[in-house]
Design an enzyme around this catalytic site. Structure first.
Site, PDB file in Angstrom:
ATOM      1  N   CYS A 247       0.945  -1.723  -0.062  1.00  0.00           N
ATOM      2  CA  CYS A 247      -0.514   0.119  -0.102  1.00  0.00           C
ATOM      3  C   CYS A 247       0.859   1.338  -0.216  1.00  0.00           C
ATOM      4  O   CYS A 247       0.378   2.501  -0.189  1.00  0.00           O
ATOM      5  CB  CYS A 247      -0.803  -0.020   1.262  1.00  0.00           C
ATOM      6  SG  CYS A 247      -0.398  -0.548   2.428  1.00  0.00           S
ATOM      7  N   HIS A 248       2.470   1.246   0.523  1.00  0.00           N
ATOM      8  CA  HIS A 248       2.878   1.892   0.468  1.00  0.00           C
ATOM      9  C   HIS A 248       3.391   3.229  -0.749  1.00  0.00           C
ATOM     10  O   HIS A 248       4.166   3.612  -1.269  1.00  0.00           O
ATOM     11  CB  HIS A 248       3.926   1.929   1.132  1.00  0.00           C
ATOM     12  CG  HIS A 248       4.700   0.622   0.684  1.00  0.00           C
ATOM     13  ND1 HIS A 248       4.820  -0.643   0.645  1.00  0.00           N
ATOM     14  CD2 HIS A 248       6.216   0.402  -0.406  1.00  0.00           C
ATOM     15  CE1 HIS A 248       5.739  -1.684   0.256  1.00  0.00           C
ATOM     16  NE2 HIS A 248       6.208  -0.675  -0.206  1.00  0.00           N
TER      17      HIS A 248
END
Length: 282
Positions: A247-248
């Site tokens: 998700c980064h």
């Protein structure tokens, strides 16, 4: 007792935080080194050992302009090149892929009373981790500050599960991702509880190659729900597995890095570190 790895990451994180807040002024090596009370020589050596590139190059990786460049130059082929793995952009990880198996209602029923969960604490380049797994795969990975509090957070998700503090094969495969000897990696298996929408979003995140970035809107389009950017953001914010579900790698369409469950400084650090690993592997 704090380990040297964690101590070094804290110093690097402080420097990255300074760079992130001051990149428009393009601070000098001396100015960044001063924030962590190191000489420019020792700071450059420590930073390069950690990231694989110089502080100056790393600054480019986490600046807004570089993020915009990544989106503009690579977004068109982002998912075409990804194929079935989130890491095919790096040749050393070409054969690695991560498989998600959703938990059945029975497995999650009544707070996970039918689940046996192993858990352990580990070090990473970005600080200490709690990683947990069922026999089917990793069910939780998070960056932590306090082991007792982190475990209580895990137990609150599966309050009736049976817990054992032990490192198993599923956890080892996941933790090897942080090492440079990726030849040791087998397929990483995840065993997650989520709605069909969340699972679809998380599976789409896995198709973003290491060293690349995407946007919330692009993810929404990839799951054929172009108007669901806000819901996509919520699903990304509910990701229970740090780093492995990347998700980064999702940022705002403006190029701003946006939020991150485990802190914006850590998000900057991971994006820059991955970009450095990708560049050095070419």
């Amino acid at each position: 007792m704090e380990t040297q790895t964690n101590y070094n990451y804290k110093r690097i994180a402080k420097a990255i935080d300074f760079i992130r807040n001051n990149f428009k002024e393009q601070p000098t090596l001396n100015e960044v080194a001063e924030t962590v009370h190191l000489s420019p020589y020792h700071f450059q050596r420590l930073f390069t050992e950690w990231a694989g590139v110089s502080p100056k190059k790393f600054m480019q990786y986490i600046s807004v302009e570089y993020a915009k460049q990544l989106l503009k130059e690579r977004q068109a082929t982002l998912f075409d090149t990804a194929q079935e793995t989130g890491f095919s952009g790096t040749s050393r990880l070409h054969d690695l892929f991560i498989n998600i198996e959703g938990m059945t209602p029975g497995e999650f029923k009544n707070g996970g009373e039918n689940l046996t969960i192993n858990y352990s604490f580990a070090e990473s380049p970005f600080g200490p981790l709690l990683v947990a797994s069922t026999p089917k795969g990793i069910c939780h990975m998070s960056f932590i500050h306090d082991e007792a509090r982190a475990f209580e957070g895990l137990r609150s998700r599966f309050p009736k599960a049976q817990y054992r503090q032990m490192l198993d094969k599923n956890q080892q495969d996941g933790l090897f991702i942080f090492q440079h000897d990726w030849a040791k990696l087998d397929q990483i298996k995840l065993h997650l509880n989520g709605t069909p929408f969340q699972l679809k979003v998380w599976e789409t995140l896995l198709k973003i190659p290491m060293g690349n970035l995407s946007t919330y809107g692009s993810i929404a389009e990839k799951i054929d729900q172009p108007k669901a950017s806000r819901a996509v953001g919520t699903a990304i914010g509910s990701n229970p597995v740090a780093f492995l579900i990347p998700c980064h790698r999702v940022i705002q369409s403006s190029g701003q890095l946006g939020g991150y469950m485990w802190g914006p400084t850590r998000k900057s650090a991971i994006i820059g570190w991955e970009a450095a690993q990708t560049q050095t592997s070419k």
